[in-house]
Design an enzyme around this catalytic site. Sequence first.
Site, PDB file in Angstrom:
ATOM      1  N   LYS A  42       0.859  -1.184   0.000  1.00 42.31           N
ATOM      2  CA  LYS A  42       0.000   0.000   0.000  1.00 42.31           C
ATOM      3  C   LYS A  42       0.891   1.227   0.000  1.00 42.31           C
ATOM      4  O   LYS A  42       2.035   1.168   0.430  1.00 42.31           O
ATOM      5  CB  LYS A  42      -0.854   0.016   1.275  1.00 42.31           C
ATOM      6  CG  LYS A  42      -2.114   0.829   1.158  1.00 42.31           C
ATOM      7  CD  LYS A  42      -3.226   0.039   0.528  1.00 42.31           C
ATOM      8  CE  LYS A  42      -4.433   0.865   0.223  1.00 42.31           C
ATOM      9  NZ  LYS A  42      -5.589   0.019  -0.123  1.00 42.31           N
ATOM     10  N   ASP A  66      -6.910   4.330  -4.448  1.00 46.07           N
ATOM     11  CA  ASP A  66      -7.587   4.184  -3.160  1.00 46.07           C
ATOM     12  C   ASP A  66      -8.211   5.563  -2.935  1.00 46.07           C
ATOM     13  O   ASP A  66      -8.430   6.306  -3.909  1.00 46.07           O
ATOM     14  CB  ASP A  66      -6.582   3.805  -2.040  1.00 46.07           C
ATOM     15  CG  ASP A  66      -7.267   3.288  -0.773  1.00 46.07           C
ATOM     16  OD1 ASP A  66      -7.600   2.095  -0.715  1.00 46.07           O
ATOM     17  OD2 ASP A  66      -7.489   4.077   0.169  1.00 46.07           O
TER      18      ASP A  66
HETATM   19  N1  GLU Z   1      -7.383   0.204  -2.811  1.00 45.95           N
HETATM   20  C1  GLU Z   1      -8.122  -0.966  -3.117  1.00 45.95           C
HETATM   21  C2  GLU Z   1      -8.146  -1.878  -1.913  1.00 45.95           C
HETATM   22  O1  GLU Z   1      -8.158  -1.410  -0.794  1.00 45.95           O
HETATM   23  C3  GLU Z   1      -7.691  -1.623  -4.431  1.00 45.95           C
HETATM   24  C4  GLU Z   1      -6.249  -1.964  -4.559  1.00 45.95           C
HETATM   25  C5  GLU Z   1      -5.847  -2.464  -5.952  1.00 45.95           C
HETATM   26  O2  GLU Z   1      -6.658  -2.526  -6.849  1.00 45.95           O
HETATM   27  O3  GLU Z   1      -4.660  -2.785  -6.086  1.00 45.95           O
HETATM   28  O4  GLU Z   1      -8.208  -3.072  -2.004  1.00 45.95           O
END
Ligand code: GLU
Length: 453
Positions: free
Chosen positions: A129, A169
């Site tokens: 992340k 996100d």
């Molecule tokens: N931010 C999204 C999550 O919390 C998607 C992450 C992604 O697609 O890599 O899962």
Amino acid sequence: MPQIDDKLAPIYEEVLRRNAGEAEFHQAVREVLESLGRVVAKRPEYLESSLIERLCEPERQIIFRVPWTDDQNKVHINRGFRVQFSSAMGPYKGGLRFHPSVNVGIIKFLGFEQTFKNALTGLPIGGGKGGSDFDPKGRSEAEVMRFCQSFMSELYRHIGEYTDVPAGDMGVGAREIGYMFGQYKRLTNRYEAGVLTGKGLFYGGSLARKEATGYGNTYFTRAMLQTDGNDFDGKTVVVSGSGNVAIYTIEKVQEFGGKVIACSDSSGYIVDENGLDLELVQQIKEVRRGRISEYARLKGEGSGAYYVKSADGSIWDVPCQVAMPSATQNELTGKDAKTLIKNGVLAVGEGANMPCTPEAIRAFQQAGVKFGPGKAANAGGVATSALEMQQNASRDRWTFEKTETKLADIMRDIHDSCYATAEEYGAPGDYVAGANIAGFIRVAEPMLAFGVI
Ligand code: GLU
């Protein structure tokens, strides 16, 4: 109150000591450790290899300066992050969050959750992340572009389609991904479509990716309802937030016959007793990037629509049978949970990451409310990111229907494996335990195979 097994307690103590002040990270780790006592009782090898300690420590953490110039030529300095949590299952994978609340503890909690969530999808993606404390609110297009370019000017050296694949996100949608992809392509001189997901449809994006998190949570929550012979049909639903996750949750719930009567933003919430007019919400939030209060103003008095400021009440005071928190972490408290229970809520599906506090989760579970934790219920977004990676790798492009069918199958699998795992480990109906245990085992097995790394 669920406890951490004695054998795992020292691991949690060490996490607290090493990551002082990172309350959200502690919360996320604690929840997983509370579920793992049942696993190590059956499989002591997971303890012997210090595998759980390793999983609580990110493989790599990158923090960098992001300087950029606003439209008045004033220089701003933000902080950029990428926490590469686990590559046991595949390249690090997870979104980028641009929000003033971002700090290393927030990114670590999200990266930790992401590792298990991604494992639950059954697709070959590790966990990571990132993001920045940049606040996109009120910034011009040109400012957002310059920020994204500066952010990628450092991030590019740490990512790649086989290394780490960021996505969106909060605060990062197709516009920001476009600017970042452009800068990555320019810096590396490579058209590496699979390096980012959530791309625009004209340069390697996948149909149904934008919709996937909200649709996925709706499929998951429906599967929970169906275990009791229920469905969305005729149910009153409240969805917090009004970003990408909330909007496509509302769309799918409406398609399944539910009536969504409220949504929110950080300033307050709106209620429309006749059911939300989704086109109007989209017009306000997606097209004009405005505030949700405009909804009540545009509908006018006597329309059944009204606005309540955050200071004057909680969206969870609105009576509903299904609650789908899709705004941000810890937005739904123990007190909110009690109100929802009193009002007869049947199921709660987390569209956001960790939106319910531990007290709220406990209250739901004690009251027999079906509770779908984010790492299972909102996994549809990242699962469809993995489908986008598949399309990029094979230089293919699938139809909306094909992609959505795969998403629906994946959500059904996640639901069923959480449900079955909870039963197997003596916690029937407990989707938190089911998700934590099923996700953990999928990450633990390759880690055992790789040895101590
Ligand atoms: N931010 C999204 C999550 O919390 C998607 C992450 C992604 O697609 O890599 O899962």
